[in-house]
Design a protein around this motif. Structure first.
Motif, PDB file in Angstrom:
ATOM      1  N   ASP A  27       0.810  -1.228   0.000  1.00 53.94           N
ATOM      2  CA  ASP A  27       0.000   0.000   0.000  1.00 53.94           C
ATOM      3  C   ASP A  27       0.839   1.273   0.000  1.00 53.94           C
ATOM      4  N   ALA A  31       7.713   1.029   1.205  1.00 47.45           N
ATOM      5  CA  ALA A  31       8.663   1.963   1.833  1.00 47.45           C
ATOM      6  C   ALA A  31       9.029   1.376   3.202  1.00 47.45           C
ATOM      7  N   TYR A  37      14.535  -1.391   8.131  1.00 47.28           N
ATOM      8  CA  TYR A  37      15.823  -1.720   7.503  1.00 47.28           C
ATOM      9  C   TYR A  37      16.686  -2.524   8.481  1.00 47.28           C
ATOM     10  N   ARG A  63       3.141  -3.379  -6.885  1.00 50.04           N
ATOM     11  CA  ARG A  63       3.709  -2.849  -8.139  1.00 50.04           C
ATOM     12  C   ARG A  63       5.118  -2.292  -7.999  1.00 50.04           C
ATOM     13  N   GLY A  68      11.804   2.893  -1.009  1.00 45.70           N
ATOM     14  CA  GLY A  68      12.908   3.429  -0.202  1.00 45.70           C
ATOM     15  C   GLY A  68      12.500   3.859   1.191  1.00 45.70           C
ATOM     16  N   ALA A  69      13.293   4.788   1.743  1.00 45.51           N
ATOM     17  CA  ALA A  69      13.042   5.235   3.120  1.00 45.51           C
ATOM     18  C   ALA A  69      11.670   5.888   3.216  1.00 45.51           C
ATOM     19  N   LYS A  72       7.473   9.231   6.281  1.00 43.40           N
ATOM     20  CA  LYS A  72       6.828   9.430   7.594  1.00 43.40           C
ATOM     21  C   LYS A  72       7.835   9.103   8.716  1.00 43.40           C
ATOM     22  N   ILE A  74      11.062   9.455   8.463  1.00 42.11           N
ATOM     23  CA  ILE A  74      12.053  10.541   8.515  1.00 42.11           C
ATOM     24  C   ILE A  74      11.476  11.706   9.334  1.00 42.11           C
ATOM     25  N   ASN A  95      19.983   8.241  14.317  1.00 40.28           N
ATOM     26  CA  ASN A  95      18.857   7.970  13.408  1.00 40.28           C
ATOM     27  C   ASN A  95      19.275   7.645  11.982  1.00 40.28           C
ATOM     28  N   PHE A  96      20.440   8.120  11.573  1.00 43.50           N
ATOM     29  CA  PHE A  96      20.871   7.849  10.204  1.00 43.50           C
ATOM     30  C   PHE A  96      22.146   7.003  10.148  1.00 43.50           C
ATOM     31  N   GLY A 124      16.126   4.699  -3.758  1.00 40.95           N
ATOM     32  CA  GLY A 124      16.901   5.091  -2.582  1.00 40.95           C
ATOM     33  C   GLY A 124      17.686   3.949  -1.957  1.00 40.95           C
ATOM     34  N   PRO A 148      17.660   8.985  -5.851  1.00 40.98           N
ATOM     35  CA  PRO A 148      17.335  10.419  -5.964  1.00 40.98           C
ATOM     36  C   PRO A 148      18.080  11.298  -4.966  1.00 40.98           C
ATOM     37  N   LEU A 152      17.120  14.984  -3.125  1.00 35.41           N
ATOM     38  CA  LEU A 152      16.771  14.962  -1.702  1.00 35.41           C
ATOM     39  C   LEU A 152      17.826  15.610  -0.809  1.00 35.41           C
ATOM     40  N   GLU A 157      24.707   6.423  -0.914  1.00 40.00           N
ATOM     41  CA  GLU A 157      24.673   5.639   0.323  1.00 40.00           C
ATOM     42  C   GLU A 157      24.503   4.173  -0.043  1.00 40.00           C
ATOM     43  N   TRP A 258      22.455  15.930   6.866  1.00 42.57           N
ATOM     44  CA  TRP A 258      21.349  15.740   7.819  1.00 42.57           C
ATOM     45  C   TRP A 258      21.380  16.807   8.902  1.00 42.57           C
TER      46      TRP A 258
HETATM   47  C1  LIG Z   1      18.376   2.920   7.775  1.00 42.87           C
HETATM   48  C2  LIG Z   1      18.336   4.394   7.708  1.00 42.87           C
HETATM   49  C3  LIG Z   1      17.004   4.948   7.322  1.00 42.87           C
HETATM   50  C4  LIG Z   1      17.083   6.340   6.855  1.00 42.87           C
HETATM   51  C5  LIG Z   1      17.588   6.398   5.433  1.00 42.87           C
HETATM   52  C6  LIG Z   1      17.534   7.777   4.936  1.00 42.87           C
HETATM   53  C7  LIG Z   1      18.260   7.925   3.636  1.00 42.87           C
HETATM   54  C8  LIG Z   1      17.336   7.905   2.472  1.00 42.87           C
HETATM   55  C9  LIG Z   1      17.197   6.829   1.761  1.00 42.87           C
HETATM   56  C10 LIG Z   1      16.223   6.717   0.667  1.00 42.87           C
HETATM   57  O1  LIG Z   1      15.677   5.671   0.482  1.00 42.87           O
HETATM   58  S1  LIG Z   1      15.925   8.078  -0.353  1.00 42.87           S
HETATM   59  C11 LIG Z   1      14.462   7.607  -1.273  1.00 42.87           C
HETATM   60  C12 LIG Z   1      13.177   7.884  -0.561  1.00 42.87           C
HETATM   61  N1  LIG Z   1      12.026   7.566  -1.398  1.00 42.87           N
HETATM   62  C13 LIG Z   1      11.548   8.356  -2.311  1.00 42.87           C
HETATM   63  O2  LIG Z   1      12.051   9.443  -2.547  1.00 42.87           O
HETATM   64  C14 LIG Z   1      10.303   7.901  -3.075  1.00 42.87           C
HETATM   65  C15 LIG Z   1       9.076   8.678  -2.650  1.00 42.87           C
HETATM   66  N2  LIG Z   1       7.901   8.294  -3.441  1.00 42.87           N
HETATM   67  C16 LIG Z   1       7.644   8.759  -4.668  1.00 42.87           C
HETATM   68  O3  LIG Z   1       8.371   9.538  -5.222  1.00 42.87           O
HETATM   69  C17 LIG Z   1       6.419   8.247  -5.370  1.00 42.87           C
HETATM   70  O4  LIG Z   1       5.563   7.704  -4.394  1.00 42.87           O
HETATM   71  C18 LIG Z   1       6.746   7.144  -6.422  1.00 42.87           C
HETATM   72  C19 LIG Z   1       7.607   6.068  -5.799  1.00 42.87           C
HETATM   73  C20 LIG Z   1       7.466   7.790  -7.601  1.00 42.87           C
HETATM   74  C21 LIG Z   1       5.426   6.491  -6.924  1.00 42.87           C
HETATM   75  O5  LIG Z   1       4.540   7.478  -7.372  1.00 42.87           O
HETATM   76  P1  LIG Z   1       3.018   7.047  -7.697  1.00 42.87           P
HETATM   77  O6  LIG Z   1       2.346   8.286  -8.167  1.00 42.87           O
HETATM   78  O7  LIG Z   1       3.017   5.863  -8.584  1.00 42.87           O
HETATM   79  O8  LIG Z   1       2.410   6.568  -6.299  1.00 42.87           O
HETATM   80  P2  LIG Z   1       2.070   7.466  -5.024  1.00 42.87           P
HETATM   81  O9  LIG Z   1       0.619   7.829  -5.042  1.00 42.87           O
HETATM   82  O10 LIG Z   1       3.053   8.573  -4.876  1.00 42.87           O
HETATM   83  O11 LIG Z   1       2.354   6.425  -3.827  1.00 42.87           O
HETATM   84  C22 LIG Z   1       1.390   5.453  -3.426  1.00 42.87           C
HETATM   85  C23 LIG Z   1       1.320   5.474  -1.908  1.00 42.87           C
HETATM   86  O12 LIG Z   1       2.571   5.086  -1.361  1.00 42.87           O
HETATM   87  C24 LIG Z   1       3.053   6.106  -0.480  1.00 42.87           C
HETATM   88  N3  LIG Z   1       4.525   6.171  -0.564  1.00 42.87           N
HETATM   89  C25 LIG Z   1       5.272   6.076  -1.683  1.00 42.87           C
HETATM   90  N4  LIG Z   1       6.575   6.194  -1.381  1.00 42.87           N
HETATM   91  C26 LIG Z   1       6.639   6.394  -0.047  1.00 42.87           C
HETATM   92  C27 LIG Z   1       7.719   6.601   0.858  1.00 42.87           C
HETATM   93  N5  LIG Z   1       9.013   6.622   0.462  1.00 42.87           N
HETATM   94  N6  LIG Z   1       7.424   6.771   2.168  1.00 42.87           N
HETATM   95  C28 LIG Z   1       6.148   6.710   2.606  1.00 42.87           C
HETATM   96  N7  LIG Z   1       5.068   6.519   1.794  1.00 42.87           N
HETATM   97  C29 LIG Z   1       5.321   6.367   0.483  1.00 42.87           C
HETATM   98  C30 LIG Z   1       2.413   7.382  -1.010  1.00 42.87           C
HETATM   99  O13 LIG Z   1       2.395   8.372  -0.007  1.00 42.87           O
HETATM  100  C31 LIG Z   1       1.032   6.889  -1.386  1.00 42.87           C
HETATM  101  O14 LIG Z   1       0.280   6.738  -0.199  1.00 42.87           O
HETATM  102  P3  LIG Z   1      -1.179   7.404  -0.091  1.00 42.87           P
HETATM  103  O15 LIG Z   1      -0.980   8.855  -0.354  1.00 42.87           O
HETATM  104  O16 LIG Z   1      -1.980   6.708  -1.156  1.00 42.87           O
HETATM  105  O17 LIG Z   1      -1.609   7.085   1.307  1.00 42.87           O
END
Ligand SMILES: CCCCCCC/C=C/C(=O)SCCNC(=O)CCNC(=O)[C@H](O)C(C)(C)COP(=O)(O)OP(=O)(O)OC[C@H]1O[C@@H](n2cnc3c(N)ncnc32)[C@H](O)[C@@H]1OP(=O)(O)O
Length: 279
Positions: A27, A31, A37, A63, A68-69, A72, A74, A95-96, A124, A148, A152, A157, A258
């Motif tokens: 859903d 993430a 993790y 799908r 990734g992270a 919420k 963060i 935290n990181f 990510g 990305p 961001l 990493e 950070w």
């Molecule tokens: C161990 C240490 C932990 C800390 C690590 C910190 C370092 C960072 C590491 C990373 O991983 S950086 C990458 C973070 N992720 C992102 O940037 C992706 C964010 N999401 C998006 O850009 C888009 O959702 C998508 C993946 C391109 C998909 O887009 P689409 O339009 O197809 O779907 P959405 O409607 O956006 O998403 C559906 C649903 O899922 C929720 N969601 C998606 N990604 C995340 C996420 N990363 N975190 C929390 N929730 C996520 C999104 O909010 C939607 O929920 P609802 O709005 O329907 O409730």
């Protein structure tokens, strides 16, 4: 098998020589929060310690492989202003840095053959973990890997400063990272990153996981599996020193970002849909 607590976003089971880990939170596109993790890392350690296990299989659901992270998670860390931290540096070390270095280290040193069943895109840190897998199969040509960091306010990493040039070539890596562009299916196949595309519809991840596992069971029939682990150890020895070094360098470089706060501002914009990744 030693006891491990449960996690509602990640399941695991053992079938013969396979330790199967599945992300089961489609859903929010699978993430993961910091604690998730860590749990993933603990599961890998469990697989590592089990002498009946030779392959660790990463599966997902829905799908996306994983977006990734969790933004919420963060935000929660950002609000974590309790007296327990003397400074922002102390907060983000906990935290990181500690979390990120741990999960990356567990993947780098994993002794079993790591197989990723890539059902969809990965982003990510999760995409970094995919790049640390030994063998990757894709469900179809809709898969991509997105790092990305430039969007961001972060830096590489999860060992990506080494894994991406190694697997996709240095200039492709520069171009994709600098301009925040995904490593798409074509790049992944041309470089040999994907070993086989199962060409199945995106709506049917469970069928893909089942078909792939069936195929793997056939592939290992008659093999002397300790040879596989012996070969993994030797193949890994080519780069393990560089991976260990870069893991530490990446988190220490990231820490400044950070503490300065840019990633927080940008994650918050992502959560409120004011910021998007260009795909
Ligand atoms: C161990 C240490 C932990 C800390 C690590 C910190 C370092 C960072 C590491 C990373 O991983 S950086 C990458 C973070 N992720 C992102 O940037 C992706 C964010 N999401 C998006 O850009 C888009 O959702 C998508 C993946 C391109 C998909 O887009 P689409 O339009 O197809 O779907 P959405 O409607 O956006 O998403 C559906 C649903 O899922 C929720 N969601 C998606 N990604 C995340 C996420 N990363 N975190 C929390 N929730 C996520 C999104 O909010 C939607 O929920 P609802 O709005 O329907 O409730």
């Amino acid at each position: 098998m030693p006891e491990i607590r449960q996690n509602e976003k990640i399941s695991h089971r053992i079938e013969g020589p396979f330790f199967i880990i599945q992300l089961i939170n489609p859903d929010n596109l699978n993430a993961l929060e910091g604690e998730d993790y860590i749990y993933l890392g603990e599961l890998l350690e469990l697989a590592d310690k089990n002498s009946d296990v030779y392959f660790t299989i990463l599966q997902s659901s829905g799908r996306f492989f994983s977006s990734g992270a969790d933004f919420k998670g963060i935000a929660k860390a950002q609000e974590d202003n309790g007296a327990k931290y003397a400074s922002e540096t102390s907060k983000w070390l906990s935290n990181f840095v500690a979390r990120n270095v741990y999960v990356t280290d567990v993947f780098i040193k994993h002794s079993k053959v790591l197989v990723c069943c890539l059902n969809g895109p990965a982003i990510g840190l999760s995409a970094a973990l995919v790049a640390l897998c030994d063998i990757v199969y894709s469900m179809n040509d809709k898969v991509y890997l997105l790092y990305p960091f430039a969007n961001l306010g972060l830096v590489t990493e999860g060992g990506t400063a080494i894994s991406l040039p190694l697997k996709f070539g240095a200039n492709t890596t520069y171009e994709r990272l600098m301009f925040n562009k995904p490593f798409n299916y074509d790049i992944m196949t041309k470089s040999g990153f994907i070993s086989k595309n199962f060409n199945m519809p995106s709506s049917n991840t469970e069928a893909f996981n089942a078909e792939l596992l069936k195929e793997l069971k056939g592939k290992v029939e008659g093999l002397y599996l300790p040879s596989c682990l012996g070969m993994k150890k030797l193949l890994k020895s080519n780069h393990i020193g560089s991976f260990n070094e870069i893991n530490s360098m990446e988190v220490n470089e990231s820490l400044k970002y950070w503490v300065d706060g840019e990633p927080l501002r940008r994650f918050s914009q992502l959560g409120s849909k004011q910021r998007k990744h260009r795909l």
